[in-house]
Design an enzyme around this catalytic site. Structure first.
Site, PDB file in Angstrom:
ATOM      1  CG  HIS A 268      15.648  33.009  77.525  1.00 43.05           C
ATOM      2  ND1 HIS A 268      16.104  33.641  76.394  1.00 43.05           N
ATOM      3  CD2 HIS A 268      16.119  31.726  77.419  1.00 43.05           C
ATOM      4  CE1 HIS A 268      16.790  32.787  75.652  1.00 43.05           C
ATOM      5  NE2 HIS A 268      16.814  31.614  76.251  1.00 43.05           N
ATOM      6  CG  HIS A 307      20.452  40.987  74.461  1.00 40.19           C
ATOM      7  ND1 HIS A 307      21.607  40.259  74.406  1.00 40.19           N
ATOM      8  CD2 HIS A 307      19.454  40.191  74.021  1.00 40.19           C
ATOM      9  CE1 HIS A 307      21.305  39.056  73.932  1.00 40.19           C
ATOM     10  NE2 HIS A 307      20.019  38.984  73.692  1.00 40.19           N
ATOM     11  CG  ASP A 363      11.591  38.741  72.964  1.00 39.86           C
ATOM     12  OD1 ASP A 363      11.182  38.102  71.991  1.00 39.86           O
ATOM     13  OD2 ASP A 363      12.329  38.273  73.842  1.00 39.86           O
TER      14      ASP A 363
HETATM   15  N1  ACO Z   1      14.507  48.192  82.012  1.00 32.70           N
HETATM   16  C1  ACO Z   1      15.054  48.995  82.924  1.00 32.70           C
HETATM   17  N2  ACO Z   1      16.301  48.858  83.436  1.00 32.70           N
HETATM   18  C2  ACO Z   1      17.023  47.823  82.969  1.00 32.70           C
HETATM   19  C3  ACO Z   1      16.528  46.929  81.992  1.00 32.70           C
HETATM   20  C4  ACO Z   1      15.226  47.134  81.509  1.00 32.70           C
HETATM   21  N3  ACO Z   1      14.691  46.350  80.584  1.00 32.70           N
HETATM   22  N4  ACO Z   1      17.466  46.000  81.710  1.00 32.70           N
HETATM   23  C5  ACO Z   1      18.523  46.294  82.486  1.00 32.70           C
HETATM   24  N5  ACO Z   1      18.244  47.403  83.229  1.00 32.70           N
HETATM   25  C6  ACO Z   1      19.167  48.074  84.165  1.00 32.70           C
HETATM   26  C7  ACO Z   1      19.333  47.301  85.454  1.00 32.70           C
HETATM   27  O1  ACO Z   1      18.379  47.696  86.425  1.00 32.70           O
HETATM   28  C8  ACO Z   1      20.752  47.649  85.823  1.00 32.70           C
HETATM   29  O2  ACO Z   1      20.747  48.950  86.330  1.00 32.70           O
HETATM   30  P1  ACO Z   1      21.740  49.353  87.558  1.00 32.70           P
HETATM   31  O3  ACO Z   1      23.121  49.234  86.979  1.00 32.70           O
HETATM   32  O4  ACO Z   1      21.348  50.732  87.936  1.00 32.70           O
HETATM   33  O5  ACO Z   1      21.479  48.339  88.648  1.00 32.70           O
HETATM   34  C9  ACO Z   1      21.485  47.716  84.481  1.00 32.70           C
HETATM   35  O6  ACO Z   1      20.456  48.081  83.525  1.00 32.70           O
HETATM   36  C10 ACO Z   1      22.127  46.396  84.058  1.00 32.70           C
HETATM   37  O7  ACO Z   1      21.126  45.370  84.106  1.00 32.70           O
HETATM   38  P2  ACO Z   1      21.389  43.848  84.368  1.00 32.70           P
HETATM   39  O8  ACO Z   1      20.148  43.223  84.899  1.00 32.70           O
HETATM   40  O9  ACO Z   1      22.655  43.710  85.179  1.00 32.70           O
HETATM   41  O10 ACO Z   1      21.703  43.334  82.909  1.00 32.70           O
HETATM   42  P3  ACO Z   1      21.715  41.830  82.455  1.00 32.70           P
HETATM   43  O11 ACO Z   1      22.684  41.740  81.348  1.00 32.70           O
HETATM   44  O12 ACO Z   1      21.904  40.896  83.609  1.00 32.70           O
HETATM   45  O13 ACO Z   1      20.222  41.603  81.959  1.00 32.70           O
HETATM   46  C11 ACO Z   1      18.327  41.306  80.620  1.00 32.70           C
HETATM   47  C12 ACO Z   1      19.855  41.430  80.647  1.00 32.70           C
HETATM   48  C13 ACO Z   1      17.876  40.147  81.524  1.00 32.70           C
HETATM   49  C14 ACO Z   1      17.869  40.993  79.195  1.00 32.70           C
HETATM   50  C15 ACO Z   1      17.707  42.643  81.123  1.00 32.70           C
HETATM   51  O14 ACO Z   1      18.119  43.707  80.284  1.00 32.70           O
HETATM   52  C16 ACO Z   1      16.190  42.584  81.209  1.00 32.70           C
HETATM   53  O15 ACO Z   1      15.651  42.142  82.236  1.00 32.70           O
HETATM   54  N6  ACO Z   1      15.466  43.033  80.148  1.00 32.70           N
HETATM   55  C17 ACO Z   1      14.020  42.966  80.138  1.00 32.70           C
HETATM   56  C18 ACO Z   1      13.589  41.548  79.780  1.00 32.70           C
HETATM   57  C19 ACO Z   1      13.804  41.246  78.320  1.00 32.70           C
HETATM   58  O16 ACO Z   1      13.448  42.034  77.442  1.00 32.70           O
HETATM   59  N7  ACO Z   1      14.362  40.063  78.057  1.00 32.70           N
HETATM   60  C20 ACO Z   1      14.572  39.588  76.695  1.00 32.70           C
HETATM   61  C21 ACO Z   1      16.003  39.434  76.403  1.00 32.70           C
HETATM   62  S1  ACO Z   1      16.199  38.978  74.726  1.00 32.70           S
HETATM   63  C22 ACO Z   1      15.914  37.315  74.713  1.00 32.70           C
HETATM   64  O17 ACO Z   1      16.053  36.596  75.639  1.00 32.70           O
HETATM   65  C23 ACO Z   1      15.427  36.805  73.467  1.00 32.70           C
END
Ligand code: ACO
Length: 429
Positions: A268, A307, A363
């Site tokens: 987050h 996201h 971010d």
């Molecule tokens: N890098 C690589 N792969 C990713 C990323 C990433 N940053 N984010 C998601 N994926 C992939 C997952 O591995 C998954 O792949 P799969 O279908 O092959 O298993 C798919 O994309 C879906 O991902 P989820 O984790 O199910 O998506 P969710 O909506 O739960 O997660 C989140 C959202 C937590 C923001 C995620 O994208 C992430 O971890 N991003 C990196 C951390 C980040 O930048 N957070 C800031 C968010 S903005 C904020 O809070 C202000």
């Protein structure tokens, strides 16, 4: 003729139910009438992580994640970032309308009147180790405020609520600055109310008794824009925490402290810190393709990408990218920017990221700007929390005024052991 209802047939019993639809949503409680036997509890929905459950009605922030739209009280984020100030936006979030000139002056005065912190809080900050994470100091300081303002418990009194809002928006930047000065072992600078909200924060952090000290207006303005972009984001993890904890009717300091704790997590508000560490770890543009390959193999995430709601370019990331270049003109350029631009370029063309609709989020660039402003990395989530406080408080107030809300209490599906008898210790294998 179309009807605003959903007809559900339960194939276990053959019975049909008609469930009202409002705002493209059904009321989960309406499903409870779906039962096999009359003594059954009734049907529930299963939705871990709230992927498809609206927990409230809100009039504060609108997001269309597919189109990349973000609006506060109907105003597009791009217009607010361009023309407004953070304090004006905070007013908009809390009171629902933009202030006129007189109200804005009043509001700025109310906040600045509350920016000195109690000596107890100063002692608390000084009790932390020099290298304590600033988010630990924020979480503790805000919950300690609960002990200093016991009247804050009267959460149903609008005047009491309003006063705590002024206090928190006033005091949190001071806690931020003092936490920083404690870390660098320098005496504290008390607030200067002739300065804007963000200029005062920079002054409290930076000032070393220079005779001709002036806060760089480009940097104060850049921070102000970042604050506008971070002010609210509807029902994210920390806001849901603020509402959830606040629903027990605890005072807002305890709720906000819990919200800040949620924000601290690397998925987050901790993500901007994680982005910077990732860029430092990559170290050089030529390592970018390798790094992307490792991410695709599941050996880590591309921090600052993806996201839960935006399945398009995060509109805040677009604005931040522009601010980053303005800041780098006023400061030294940041070598990590080159790595970030290359990561973004490659990821946006790569099938893995395209298929999963992974775009830069807010971010991805904000950490680079904070670094150019010479904030230490572990300080970044605090810079997210300061402006988000206005969003948390607006959402908290809306929750309290909403007659449909009650203490938050999710259900579960119990899959553990069936009832069994206690086995005395000497008879267990
Ligand atoms: N890098 C690589 N792969 C990713 C990323 C990433 N940053 N984010 C998601 N994926 C992939 C997952 O591995 C998954 O792949 P799969 O279908 O092959 O298993 C798919 O994309 C879906 O991902 P989820 O984790 O199910 O998506 P969710 O909506 O739960 O997660 C989140 C959202 C937590 C923001 C995620 O994208 C992430 O971890 N991003 C990196 C951390 C980040 O930048 N957070 C800031 C968010 S903005 C904020 O809070 C202000």
């Amino acid at each position: 003729m179309s009807k605003d209802t959903l007809t559900v047939t339960d194939n276990r019993t053959g019975k049909t139910y008609e469930i009202p639809i409002q705002n493209d949503t059904i009321n989960a409680i309406d499903l409870r009438k779906i039962k096999v036997a009359s003594e059954d509890f009734g049907m529930m929905t299963y939705d871990p992580a709230y992927m498809n459950t609206a927990a409230c009605k809100s009039t504060i922030t609108y997001i269309d994640g597919d189109k990349g739209i973000l609006e506060y009280r109907g105003y597009p984020i791009e217009q607010l970032a361009e023309q407004s100030s953070y304090l004006e936006v905070a007013y908009l979030l809390i009171y629902g309308e933009l202030p006129n000139a007189e109200r804005l002056k009043w509001w700025e005065y109310r906040i600045s009147r509350h920016n000195f912190i109690h000596q107890n809080l100063i002692d608390l900050i000084q009790a932390f180790r020099y290298d304590a994470h600033p988010m630990g100091i924020l979480i503790s300081s805000v919950s300690a405020m609960s002990t200093l303002f016991p009247e804050a418990k009267e959460v149903d009194d609008p005047a009491v609520r309003e006063k705590q809002i002024w206090r928190m928006l006033g005091m949190i930047p001071t806690v931020a600055a003092f936490a920083y000065r404690h870390r660098i072992g320098r005496p504290f600078n008390f607030p200067d109310n002739s300065l804007s909200y963000t200029a005062n924060l920079l002054y409290m952090m930076d000032f070393m008794n220079q005779r001709d000290y002036e806060v760089n207006p480009v940097l104060a303005k850049a921070l102000d824009v970042l604050f506008i972009l971070h002010a609210d984001h509807e029902q994210n993890c920390s806001t849901a925490t603020m509402r959830g904890v606040g629903s027990s009717r605890v005072d807002p300091y305890c709720s906000l402290s819990a919200a800040a704790a949620a924000l601290y997590g690397p998925l987050h508000g901790g993500a901007n810190e994680a982005v910077l560490r990732m860029l430092q770890h990559i170290g050089n543009v030529k390592h970018v393709p390798d790094f992307i390959d490792r991410v695709k193999k599941g050996e880590g995430r591309l921090m600052g990408f993806g996201h839960r709601v935006y399945k398009n370019y995060d509109p805040r990331a677009k604005i931040i990218r522009k601010v980053a270049y303005e800041v780098f003109e006023a400061t030294e350029s940041n070598p990590l920017l080159e790595i970030a631009v290359e990561l973004e370029r490659i990821a946006l063309q790569d099938e893995y990221f395209i298929a999963r609709k992974l775009y830069p989020n807010v971010d991805f660039y904000s950490g680079l700007i904070y670094q150019a402003l010479r904030f230490p990395i572990e300080y970044f989530p605090f810079l997210f929390a300061i402006p988000r406080a206005s969003g948390w408080l607006a959402q908290w107030q809306e929750m309290l005024e909403d007659d449909e809300q009650k203490i938050m209490r999710p259900r579960q599906i119990y899959l553990g052991e069936a009832r069994r008898d206690y086995v005395p210790l000497d008879q267990r294998s």
